[in-house]
Design an enzyme around this catalytic site. Structure first.
Site, PDB file in Angstrom:
ATOM      1  N   GLU A  10       0.662  -1.234   0.040  1.00 32.48           N
ATOM      2  CA  GLU A  10      -0.086   0.020  -0.013  1.00 32.48           C
ATOM      3  C   GLU A  10       0.950   1.180  -0.107  1.00 32.48           C
ATOM      4  OE1 GLU A  10      -3.147   0.464  -0.341  1.00 32.48           O
ATOM      5  OE2 GLU A  10      -3.744  -1.769  -0.204  1.00 32.48           O
ATOM      6  N   GLU A  48       7.579 -21.689   7.958  1.00 32.16           N
ATOM      7  CA  GLU A  48       7.987 -20.720   8.743  1.00 32.16           C
ATOM      8  C   GLU A  48       9.173 -21.778   9.902  1.00 32.16           C
ATOM      9  OE1 GLU A  48       5.007 -21.307  12.732  1.00 32.16           O
ATOM     10  OE2 GLU A  48       4.072 -20.463  10.789  1.00 32.16           O
TER      11      GLU A  48
END
Length: 267
Positions: free
Chosen positions: A78, A109
């Site tokens: 953004e 992960e």
């Protein structure tokens, strides 16, 4: 027992009506901003360290896995349209690569070495900042990335939702937002995810304002990628320069951004 893994304060969820479910979830969500508020001194300390580095060419990187990684990618993505910055100034990296944005990648992960391998593609330097995002505060991918970055002299921070975590220990400037048990036990996409999103909003927005990417309260460098944003830009120019709409539209078409128009007219 980690706070994020502790049992919900609500029981027999499957027996609740839809109204009861929604009211209960909303009640829990309302506690999140207060938890974030308590962490403002930590957020402030991190932002104060990021800004001078970015003023001399540094970049901001987010790393995380699962929901945490996705939130970092969202915040980073953004920044260019909102503040008109290059796409590689704020970068979100998720364990498992971009495909993990839509679909979980098994065991991604758990690799403590992979984050630094992923970061290496960007040739990180000492003016850069790495923020690890991990609700649990124990994600090996994030811990490994922070430890290696710190050894390389890169500024490190984190956003976690458990106190005294390994991720926080690995970061120079930890942000710990403890929101308590999730409504759905262990579902950290809920309150923890909301807290992380609020913190990332605060970090990136405050940094960009301090870097001069905002004038007054307006996004004067935003990218004009659709009609809504063009209309917003025209309104900004009208308000700033007190000129007719047709003149504002003409100036915007000529100069390409609100800031450029203002600078051209007021110079």
């Amino acid at each position: 027992m980690l706070t994020t893994e502790s049992s919900s304060n609500y029981h027999d969820l499957e027996k609740m009506s839809v109204n009861e479910l929604l009211i209960s979830i909303n009640a829990e969500d309302q506690t999140v901003p207060f938890a974030v508020q308590k962490a403002i001194p930590q957020i402030e300390a991190l932002v104060e360290q990021i800004v001078p580095r970015m003023q001399v060419g540094g970049r901001l990187f987010y790393i995380g896995a699962g929901t945490s990684g996705r939130l970092g990618v969202v915040d980073a993505s953004e920044c260019p349209p909102t503040f008109g910055v290059p796409f590689d100034l704020v970068v979100g990296i998720i364990a498992g690569g971009d495909k993990a944005i839509r679909k979980a990648v098994e065991n991604a992960e758990d690799d403590s070495q992979q984050a630094w391998i992923d970061l290496a593609d960007y040739h990180p330097g000492k003016n850069d900042t790495l923020i690890g995002i991990a609700a649990s505060g124990r994600t090996p991918y994030v811990i490994g990335g922070l430890n290696t970055a710190r050894e390389a002299g890169i500024l490190t921070g984190c956003v976690v939702c458990n106190a005294g975590s390994l991720v926080a220990q690995a970061a120079e400037y930890p942000v710990e937002i403890v929101v308590g048990p999730e409504f759905l036990t262990g579902s950290t996409r809920m309150k923890s995810g909301t807290a992380q999103k609020l913190a990332l909003n605060m970090i990136s927005t405050a940094v960009m304002i301090r870097l001069g990417k905002v004038k007054g309260n307006k996004m004067v460098d935003m990218q004009l990628t659709n009609e809504k944003l063009v209309d917003r830009a025209v309104r900004m120019i009208i308000e700033e320069l007190d000129i007719p709409q047709n003149e504002a539209e003409k100036l915007l078409a000529e100069h390409g951004s609100v800031r450029a128009v203002i600078n051209a007219v007021k110079s």
